[in-house]
Design an enzyme around this catalytic site. Structure first.
Site, PDB file in Angstrom:
ATOM      1  N   LYS A 177     -56.873  40.256 -20.521  1.00  0.00           N
ATOM      2  CA  LYS A 177     -57.019  38.825 -20.764  1.00  0.00           C
ATOM      3  C   LYS A 177     -56.162  38.435 -21.959  1.00  0.00           C
ATOM      4  CE  LYS A 177     -60.688  35.363 -21.517  1.00  0.00           C
ATOM      5  NZ  LYS A 177     -62.155  35.176 -21.664  1.00  0.00           N
ATOM      6  N   SER A 214     -68.022  34.688 -19.127  1.00  0.00           N
ATOM      7  CA  SER A 214     -66.619  34.655 -18.723  1.00  0.00           C
ATOM      8  C   SER A 214     -66.090  35.905 -18.068  1.00  0.00           C
ATOM      9  CB  SER A 214     -65.745  34.304 -19.936  1.00  0.00           C
ATOM     10  OG  SER A 214     -65.999  32.994 -20.375  1.00  0.00           O
ATOM     11  N   SER A 259     -63.858  32.257 -18.484  1.00  0.00           N
ATOM     12  CA  SER A 259     -62.513  31.953 -18.938  1.00  0.00           C
ATOM     13  C   SER A 259     -61.526  33.080 -18.651  1.00  0.00           C
ATOM     14  CB  SER A 259     -62.520  31.659 -20.434  1.00  0.00           C
ATOM     15  OG  SER A 259     -63.060  32.750 -21.169  1.00  0.00           O
TER      16      SER A 259
END
Length: 504
Positions: free
Chosen positions: A96, A195, A171
């Site tokens: 990420k 997330s 996210s």
């Protein structure tokens, strides 16, 4: 940087800002006193801090062209090969884009961070490479990691591989699309309100948010330090457990980590089956105002299948769960903005401060007009409620977390795990770019009623695909006591081995 000694005008401006009402003579005296303080600052500035070494070679990488970037999931492609022969040898991993990979750009989904290049590897990056993984690059994420959907990144929406008109979840949105499509074997996401698990539910893969502090957050851009978790996203349970095994444990640099067990063997019981497991279905996790009937039905059917596999499955109410999201909200709202105002690290903690990130983030207010509406909504809420109540609601919420955790643990005293839907709905349609603030923010924050409480309490929670609703994946969430990851993996592996969720 060069430390500039304050002059009289600096002290006058400070006096006016602080309301000290100093006389001219006093201002002159204090100006003189500040010279010695400035000399100490200059000494600190001249010293070289110790940073974790960067041991594996890599190139800055490249920004993939749209035709080479399915689902708009990649931010930067940069292949970094780990140690030959390690336990994760050859495993393809995405990071990420709030996780630092030294020498490779990072923007955390935010236009205000364009051009930032970290100078350290996150601890979990070094551990992946030591274990032999191959890092393929950085995956898109949502703007400052605020959204639970996948439409808020400055680089445009990430699309769900099952239906490209729908959200991939956030996210950790790019990680979601890459894992779900099989373009990588695993990804490392972060989870402050769901997330890792929300994408797992929307896109149909395994997402583990481990116990708070189990995976060091060192070298990861924080959101709220009492909610921050790094987790594992993968196509199957065994891979998830292998990756967690490689990245978990103390690093001596993250004060979130305390009293971690040393006898971790997350994959040891993957073949043990579900027989004898005690599972409590939490009715308060079903039937939310936005719950979809097909999702609730699929998760209840999955619970019945675990019973068929030999688990003892009972329904046990936890009424306070219905207020768990509300308890989380002031912590996430005020804590996130306080973290931003503290240039991501604040003070009063003994961790690794990445000063290059602090410099890059220092002018975020200059870019605030460009923030998406979900980030603006958090800023507005924090400004109002902190101004009205001076942080007391945040503090009360933190105190209430202990009661919330105790409510879960009271049931977990008699059961091995809790069970509920990961999210109340299947992956929704991505909103139009020009939709209004209400739809933009609603789509970003509508799904985490079940996931967020376990960020506040820090209990481990795993999402596994358990079936489908209208042809889209449905996630079942299993929650355990602190450091019960191996037990959660055991139950998930038993379900995975017995049932193909894509055919249910």
């Amino acid at each position: 940087m060069t430390i500039r000694k304050p002059n009289f005008e600096d002290m006058l401006a400070a006096d006016q800002d602080l309301g000290l009402r100093l006389s001219t003579d006093d201002l002159t005296a204090f100006t003189g006193m500040m010279q010695a303080v400035a000399e100490d600052y200059a000494i600190v500035d001249a010293l070289t801090p110790e940073l974790p070494p960067v041991r594996y070679p890599r190139a800055p990488g490249h920004y993939p062209a749209p035709e080479d970037n399915p689902f708009n999931a990649w931010f930067v492609k940069s292949r970094v090969e780990g140690r030959a022969g390690g336990p994760l040898s050859g495993l393809r991993v995405a990071l990420k884009d709030n996780i630092m990979l030294a020498g490779v750009p990072m923007m955390n989904g935010a236009s205000s961070l364009r051009g930032y290049v970290p100078d350290v590897d996150a601890t979990l990056v070094t551990r992946l490479l030591d274990a032999g993984a191959v890092i393929e690059g950085k995956a898109q994420c949502e703007y400052f990691c605020v959204s639970g959907s996948s439409h808020t990144s400055a680089l445009g929406p990430v699309r769900n591989p099952h239906d490209e008109t729908r959200s991939a979840g956030g996210s950790s949105s790019g990680c979601s699309a890459l894992v779900a499509s099989g373009l990588v074997d695993a990804a490392i996401g972060t989870d402050q309100g769901g997330s890792v698990r929300i994408p797992a539910a929307y896109a149909g893969f395994v997402g583990m948010k481990p116990t708070f502090g189990l995976v060091p957050y060192t070298g990861v851009m924080p959101v709220e330090m009492t909610l921050d978790h790094a987790g594992v996203m993968s196509g199957d349970v065994a891979t998830n457990a292998r990756v967690l095994q490689a990245i978990a444990g103390m690093d001596g640099l993250d004060p979130r980590q305390q009293d971690l067990p040393t006898d971790r063997a997350y994959g040891a019981d993957l073949l043990a089956g579900a027989k004898g497991l005690r599972i409590a279905v939490v009715p308060e996790g079903f039937g939310w105002a936005n719950s979809e009937t097909g999702v609730d039905q699929a998760v209840r059917a999955a619970a019945a299948r675990l019973d068929e596999l030999g688990a003892r499955v009972d329904e046990r109410p936890i009424p306070l769960h219905r207020k768990g999201h509300a308890i989380w909200t002031p912590i996430a709202t005020e804590g996130t903005v306080a973290q931003m105002e503290g240039l991501n690290y604040g003070s009063n903690w003994k961790g690794l401060y990445v000063t290059s990130l602090m410099r890059a983030q220092s002018d975020w207010r200059d870019h605030a007009a460009d923030f998406p509406d979900d980030v603006k909504s958090v800023l507005l809420a924090a400004h109002y409620f902190r101004g009205q109540y001076r942080g007391q609601t945040y503090a009360k919420a933190q105190n209430l977390v202990r009661r919330l955790k105790a409510a879960y643990l009271a049931v977990l005293a008699d059961y091995d795990m809790l069970l509920m839907p990961t999210v109340p709905l299947k992956a929704p349609k991505l909103p139009a770019v020009d939709c209004g603030p209400a739809e933009w923010v609603g789509r970003a924050l509508e799904m985490n009623a079940n996931t967020a409480p376990f960020n506040a309490t820090g209990l481990p929670a795993l999402s596994i695909p358990c079936g489908r609703a209208d042809g889209l994946p449905v996630g079942m969430m299993l929650i355990g006591r602190d450091h019960a990851e191996a037990m959660l993996y055991r139950a998930a592996a038993a379900y995975e081995a017995a049932f193909d969720w894509k055919t249910l």
